[in-house]
Write an enzyme that holds these catalytic residues in place. Sequence first.
Site, PDB file in Angstrom:
ATOM      1  CG  HIS A  19       0.712   6.382   4.724  1.00  0.00           C
ATOM      2  ND1 HIS A  19      -0.213   7.381   4.966  1.00  0.00           N
ATOM      3  CD2 HIS A  19       0.140   5.231   5.150  1.00  0.00           C
ATOM      4  CE1 HIS A  19      -1.278   6.851   5.544  1.00  0.00           C
ATOM      5  NE2 HIS A  19      -1.095   5.548   5.657  1.00  0.00           N
ATOM      6  CG  HIS A  47      -8.243   4.119   1.073  1.00  0.00           C
ATOM      7  ND1 HIS A  47      -8.447   4.001   2.428  1.00  0.00           N
ATOM      8  CD2 HIS A  47      -9.461   4.461   0.558  1.00  0.00           C
ATOM      9  CE1 HIS A  47      -9.708   4.263   2.717  1.00  0.00           C
ATOM     10  NE2 HIS A  47     -10.344   4.552   1.595  1.00  0.00           N
ATOM     11  NE  ARG A  85      -7.746  11.449   5.321  1.00  0.00           N
ATOM     12  CZ  ARG A  85      -8.244  10.834   6.403  1.00  0.00           C
ATOM     13  NH1 ARG A  85      -7.474  10.037   7.113  1.00  0.00           N
ATOM     14  NH2 ARG A  85      -9.492  11.017   6.759  1.00  0.00           N
ATOM     15  CG  HIS A  86      -3.661   8.898   1.501  1.00  0.00           C
ATOM     16  ND1 HIS A  86      -4.496   8.175   0.699  1.00  0.00           N
ATOM     17  CD2 HIS A  86      -3.925   8.515   2.780  1.00  0.00           C
ATOM     18  CE1 HIS A  86      -5.234   7.378   1.449  1.00  0.00           C
ATOM     19  NE2 HIS A  86      -4.934   7.557   2.727  1.00  0.00           N
ATOM     20  NE  ARG A 137      -9.520   8.437   4.259  1.00  0.00           N
ATOM     21  CZ  ARG A 137      -9.719   7.541   5.231  1.00  0.00           C
ATOM     22  NH1 ARG A 137      -8.911   6.506   5.357  1.00  0.00           N
ATOM     23  NH2 ARG A 137     -10.697   7.685   6.083  1.00  0.00           N
ATOM     24  CD  GLU A 166      -6.801  -0.271   1.122  1.00  0.00           C
ATOM     25  OE1 GLU A 166      -6.874   0.832   1.701  1.00  0.00           O
ATOM     26  OE2 GLU A 166      -5.993  -1.131   1.444  1.00  0.00           O
ATOM     27  CG  ASN A 223      -1.806   1.163   1.353  1.00  0.00           C
ATOM     28  OD1 ASN A 223      -1.370   2.283   1.167  1.00  0.00           O
ATOM     29  ND2 ASN A 223      -3.066   0.935   1.669  1.00  0.00           N
ATOM     30  CG  HIS A 253      -5.569  -1.445   9.312  1.00  0.00           C
ATOM     31  ND1 HIS A 253      -5.119  -0.800  10.430  1.00  0.00           N
ATOM     32  CD2 HIS A 253      -6.122  -0.484   8.530  1.00  0.00           C
ATOM     33  CE1 HIS A 253      -5.400   0.491  10.333  1.00  0.00           C
ATOM     34  NE2 HIS A 253      -5.999   0.713   9.183  1.00  0.00           N
ATOM     35  CB  THR A 282      -9.657   1.800   7.281  1.00  0.00           C
ATOM     36  OG1 THR A 282      -9.217   2.501   6.125  1.00  0.00           O
ATOM     37  CG2 THR A 282     -11.024   1.217   7.022  1.00  0.00           C
ATOM     38  CD  GLU A 325      -7.159  -6.231   3.133  1.00  0.00           C
ATOM     39  OE1 GLU A 325      -7.243  -6.225   1.884  1.00  0.00           O
ATOM     40  OE2 GLU A 325      -6.480  -5.427   3.777  1.00  0.00           O
TER      41      GLU A 325
HETATM   42  N1  PXP Z   1      -5.946  -3.045   4.150  1.00  0.00           N
HETATM   43  C1  PXP Z   1      -6.907  -2.087   4.188  1.00  0.00           C
HETATM   44  C2  PXP Z   1      -8.270  -2.457   3.756  1.00  0.00           C
HETATM   45  C3  PXP Z   1      -6.609  -0.776   4.605  1.00  0.00           C
HETATM   46  O1  PXP Z   1      -7.581   0.156   4.646  1.00  0.00           O
HETATM   47  C4  PXP Z   1      -5.286  -0.458   4.938  1.00  0.00           C
HETATM   48  C5  PXP Z   1      -4.939   0.945   5.312  1.00  0.00           C
HETATM   49  O2  PXP Z   1      -5.152   1.787   4.218  1.00  0.00           O
HETATM   50  C6  PXP Z   1      -4.318  -1.480   4.864  1.00  0.00           C
HETATM   51  C7  PXP Z   1      -4.680  -2.777   4.492  1.00  0.00           C
HETATM   52  C8  PXP Z   1      -2.876  -1.228   5.184  1.00  0.00           C
HETATM   53  O3  PXP Z   1      -2.739  -0.838   6.505  1.00  0.00           O
HETATM   54  P1  PXP Z   1      -1.331  -0.317   7.016  1.00  0.00           P
HETATM   55  O4  PXP Z   1      -1.035   0.938   6.235  1.00  0.00           O
HETATM   56  O5  PXP Z   1      -1.552  -0.065   8.470  1.00  0.00           O
HETATM   57  O6  PXP Z   1      -0.327  -1.392   6.731  1.00  0.00           O
END
Ligand code: PXP
Length: 245
Positions: A12, A45, A51-52, A47, A71, A9, A195, A102, A152
């Site tokens: 960030h 993601h 924001r990102h 959003r 996402e 992901n 997550h 999330t 998930e």
């Molecule tokens: N899976 C989902 C559905 C999420 O919303 C996120 C956060 O955007 C992640 C995985 C990844 O989480 P993390 O950034 O904490 O590894």
Amino acid sequence: MSSLRLGVNIDHVATVRNARGGSMPDPVRAAQEAVAAGADGITAHLREDRRHIRDADIAALKALPVPLNLEMAATDEMVGIALHTRPHAACLVPEKREERTTEGGLDIVGGREHLAPRIATLTEAGIRVSLFVEPDEAVMDAAHALGAPVVELHTGSYCEAAVAGDAPRVAHELDRIVRAAAHGAGLGLEIHAGHGLTLDSVGPVSAVPQLRELNIGHALIAEAIFVGLRQAVHDMRAAMDRARR
Ligand code: PXP
């Protein structure tokens, strides 16, 4: 045991970029680095508040030769974007404006009427839908009834317990994941998780045999500051593989 895919992901990377405007660091370059280091796909993601990740990022990520897992909240706007972009997969997540990330799984029992037609629309378009849900056996039944092929499992509570060093809670949360994965897979669901996972917490989750994919972001981007993204992804991949042996 079958291998476990790693979806990186890159949200960030965009968070850092947006802190100053402009174009660096580039999330697409980060995606390419992640893939070079062993990522099986890229997750982002989009959003509602952008924001990102932004719309242009999604278009650029889709052009890469790796699966894109989008996402998204189950809104008409996001379904429209998904139908236009055609990502490999769409992971439906709950989204609140005021949250930092999330915070919980989808309410798929209360949200059934809202979710069902959107899942059907995405599926008909050839997009593999996953539902981001709490690791709970009854929730697996509800996800299966909704017709989504993938769930998930939200690993946030497990990871919070791990960070707190609370061993009984870690064991309890891990057990929830183990039972939900076994139950969901028994129903024919493909099981993913994610997550909050870090290099320290990823092993026990990776060892759950029914899991097919982990989606990991924040810890990888954080570690990349010190060791570089390729090394961070390589180390995570290695930790996942060790746990599957
Ligand atoms: N899976 C989902 C559905 C999420 O919303 C996120 C956060 O955007 C992640 C995985 C990844 O989480 P993390 O950034 O904490 O590894």
